[in-house]
Design a protein around this motif. Structure first.
Motif, short mmCIF file in Angstrom:
data_model
loop_
_atom_site.label_atom_id
_atom_site.label_comp_id
_atom_site.label_asym_id
_atom_site.label_seq_id
_atom_site.Cartn_x
_atom_site.Cartn_y
_atom_site.Cartn_z
N ARG A 134 0.85 -1.20 0.00
CA ARG A 134 0.00 0.00 0.00
C ARG A 134 0.88 1.25 0.00
NH1 ARG A 134 -5.37 0.88 1.53
NH2 ARG A 134 -5.83 3.02 2.13
N PRO A 135 0.60 2.24 -0.87
CA PRO A 135 1.43 3.45 -0.93
C PRO A 135 1.50 4.20 0.40
CG PRO A 135 -0.04 3.35 -2.81
CD PRO A 135 -0.47 2.26 -1.87
N TYR A 160 0.80 10.54 -3.93
CA TYR A 160 0.00 9.55 -3.21
C TYR A 160 -1.25 9.16 -4.00
CZ TYR A 160 -3.12 7.61 0.37
OH TYR A 160 -4.00 6.80 1.07
N ASP A 161 -1.94 10.15 -4.55
CA ASP A 161 -3.16 9.88 -5.33
C ASP A 161 -2.85 9.00 -6.54
OD1 ASP A 161 -4.74 11.32 -3.61
OD2 ASP A 161 -4.71 13.16 -4.79
N ALA A 162 -1.74 9.31 -7.23
CA ALA A 162 -1.36 8.53 -8.42
C ALA A 162 -1.01 7.10 -8.03
CB ALA A 162 -0.18 9.19 -9.12
N LYS A 211 -5.10 0.52 -6.60
CA LYS A 211 -6.50 0.07 -6.68
C LYS A 211 -6.90 -0.37 -8.07
CE LYS A 211 -8.32 2.85 -2.88
NZ LYS A 211 -9.32 3.85 -2.47
N GLY A 212 -5.92 -0.36 -9.00
CA GLY A 212 -6.20 -0.81 -10.36
C GLY A 212 -6.96 0.20 -11.19
N LYS A 213 -6.85 1.49 -10.81
CA LYS A 213 -7.53 2.54 -11.55
C LYS A 213 -6.54 3.28 -12.44
CE LYS A 213 -10.89 3.27 -7.83
NZ LYS A 213 -11.40 4.23 -6.83
N ASP A 238 -9.66 5.66 4.68
CA ASP A 238 -9.63 6.12 6.07
C ASP A 238 -8.63 5.38 6.93
OD1 ASP A 238 -13.18 6.77 6.20
OD2 ASP A 238 -11.49 8.01 5.58
N GLU A 239 -8.09 4.31 6.41
CA GLU A 239 -7.16 3.50 7.22
C GLU A 239 -5.86 4.26 7.49
OE1 GLU A 239 -8.61 -0.71 5.39
OE2 GLU A 239 -6.48 -0.23 5.37
#
Length: 203
Positions: free
Chosen positions: A19-20, A81-83, A89-91, A202-203
């Motif tokens: 996870r990033p 982070y968003d990228a 998430k495979g998006k 939210d994690e």
């Protein structure tokens, strides 16, 4: 003596090593700079709590112009982070940071319906089913307030989307959101997906 742990307490979900890393805030970039400055000045930080308190006080007194270098760093790291999260998430990474599409009139109604059902100990799936049935039984006049609310959400979304595109977001024009069914069946699946995304963020 510490408080005894409750038996059968909820176990914390194991962290995914892939996870990033979360984006760093402007304040933490400032804090890092303060640590570097102290190190260069030969001042050892012996009391972390005291040092953090002093930094916090300095940060609170700073104006927007003083905070700007740290805010810019935070904005760059947020894009990173968003990228990375989009890829995780495979998006499409081009959609990173894209505003969340607005809620339909039905979803505005669903939020209101859930509020009324709160504390009644009704299962999530059952609430969705009840809401879908209640929505179908509303006449056009009763649906009007939710349609107006959805229209306001759409207007906010379009403004946010325009700002996102100005900032370089999206490699191609965004697709128009699909028209959602009024029977609540398709909405149920989408609602579950959105909640899953929110839980992860939210994690």
């Amino acid at each position: 003596m510490g408080r005894p742990k409750a038996e059968g307490g909820r176990k914390r979900k194991a962290k995914d090593p892939n996870r990033p890393k979360r984006s760093t805030s402007a304040y933490f970039f400032f804090l890092s700079k303060m640590r570097e400055d102290s190190k260069k000045a030969g001042k050892a930080i012996t009391k972390i709590a005291e040092f953090t308190k002093e930094c916090s006080a300095k940060w609170a007194k700073m104006n927007d112009k003083d905070k700007e270098p740290f805010s810019k760093k935070a904005a760059v790291d947020k894009k990173r982070y968003d990228a990375e999260m989009a890829i995780y998430k495979g998006k499409d990474p081009n959609d990173a940071g894209k505003p969340k599409r607005p809620q339909s009139a039905y979803f505005c109604f669903l939020a209101d319906f859930r509020g009324k059902m709160k504390g009644k100990n009704i299962d999530h799936k059952e609430i969705i089913k009840m809401a879908g049935e209640a929505w179908r039984n509303l006449d056009d006049h009763e649906k009007k307030p939710f349609e107006k609310l959805a229209q306001k959400e759409q207007e906010k979304y379009e403004v946010a989307l325009g700002e996102w595109r100005k900032g370089g977001g999206g490699a191609s024009p965004a697709k128009k959101p699909k028209q959602q069914e009024e029977n609540g069946d398709d909405d149920e699946e989408e609602e579950d997906e959105e909640e899953d995304d929110d839980d992860e963020d939210d994690e």
